[in-house]
Design a protein around this motif. Structure first.
Motif, short mmCIF file in Angstrom:
data_model
loop_
_atom_site.label_atom_id
_atom_site.label_comp_id
_atom_site.label_asym_id
_atom_site.label_seq_id
_atom_site.Cartn_x
_atom_site.Cartn_y
_atom_site.Cartn_z
N GLY A 13 30.04 36.51 28.08
CA GLY A 13 29.35 36.55 29.36
C GLY A 13 29.26 37.98 29.83
O GLY A 13 29.46 38.92 29.06
N GLY A 14 28.93 38.18 31.06
CA GLY A 14 28.83 39.51 31.60
C GLY A 14 27.68 39.64 32.56
O GLY A 14 27.13 38.65 33.03
N LYS A 15 27.30 40.86 32.84
CA LYS A 15 26.22 41.13 33.78
C LYS A 15 24.92 41.38 33.02
O LYS A 15 24.91 42.07 32.01
N VAL A 16 23.85 40.80 33.52
CA VAL A 16 22.53 40.95 32.90
C VAL A 16 21.54 41.29 34.00
O VAL A 16 21.47 40.62 35.02
N ARG A 17 20.77 42.34 33.79
CA ARG A 17 19.73 42.70 34.75
C ARG A 17 18.43 41.98 34.40
O ARG A 17 18.04 41.91 33.24
N LEU A 18 17.77 41.45 35.41
CA LEU A 18 16.49 40.80 35.20
C LEU A 18 15.40 41.85 35.05
O LEU A 18 15.49 42.95 35.59
N THR A 19 14.35 41.48 34.36
CA THR A 19 13.18 42.35 34.26
C THR A 19 12.38 42.21 35.55
O THR A 19 12.66 41.34 36.39
N THR A 20 11.39 43.03 35.72
CA THR A 20 10.56 42.94 36.93
C THR A 20 9.82 41.60 37.00
O THR A 20 9.42 41.18 38.07
N SER A 21 9.67 40.93 35.86
CA SER A 21 9.02 39.61 35.86
C SER A 21 9.99 38.50 36.28
O SER A 21 9.58 37.36 36.43
N GLY A 22 11.29 38.85 36.43
CA GLY A 22 12.28 37.86 36.85
C GLY A 22 12.87 37.05 35.71
O GLY A 22 13.46 36.01 35.93
N THR A 23 12.73 37.55 34.48
CA THR A 23 13.28 36.83 33.33
C THR A 23 14.41 37.62 32.69
O THR A 23 14.52 38.83 32.89
N VAL A 24 15.23 36.93 31.95
CA VAL A 24 16.31 37.57 31.20
C VAL A 24 15.79 37.84 29.79
O VAL A 24 15.36 36.92 29.10
N PRO A 25 15.79 39.10 29.35
CA PRO A 25 15.30 39.41 28.01
C PRO A 25 16.10 38.69 26.93
O PRO A 25 17.32 38.56 27.03
N MET A 26 15.41 38.22 25.91
CA MET A 26 16.05 37.50 24.81
C MET A 26 17.10 38.37 24.12
O MET A 26 16.86 39.54 23.85
N GLY A 27 18.28 37.79 23.88
CA GLY A 27 19.32 38.47 23.12
C GLY A 27 20.26 39.35 23.91
O GLY A 27 21.20 39.89 23.35
N VAL A 28 20.07 39.51 25.24
CA VAL A 28 20.95 40.39 26.00
C VAL A 28 22.22 39.68 26.48
O VAL A 28 23.18 40.33 26.84
N PHE A 29 22.21 38.37 26.48
CA PHE A 29 23.37 37.62 26.96
C PHE A 29 24.02 36.93 25.77
O PHE A 29 23.40 36.16 25.06
#
Length: 67
Positions: A13-29
């Protein structure tokens, strides 16, 4: 994700920043999926939305695995 039966086990787990589109980029979590050694365990997933250090919302879900 927390295993409520073995809370000291780190599933990742951890912290993930959203993109400007409001989605979580694939593979960052990354996390280790539930796979208890014997019997079923209860797992709790928590997600928090933050802005400027302030918690805007919190979502939680619990489930036994395997059922």
């Amino acid at each position: 994700m927390k295993d409520l039966d073995v809370p000291g086990y780190n599933h990742g787990g951890g912290k993930v920043r959203l993109t400007t589109s409001g989605t979580v980029p694939m593979g960052v979590f990354k996390y280790k999926s539930p796979c208890p050694p014997n019997g079923s365990h209860t797992y709790e997933w928590t997600a928090k939305a933050r802005a400027g250090g302030k918690v805007l919302a919190t979502a939680k879900a619990r489930r036994k695995y395997p059922e």
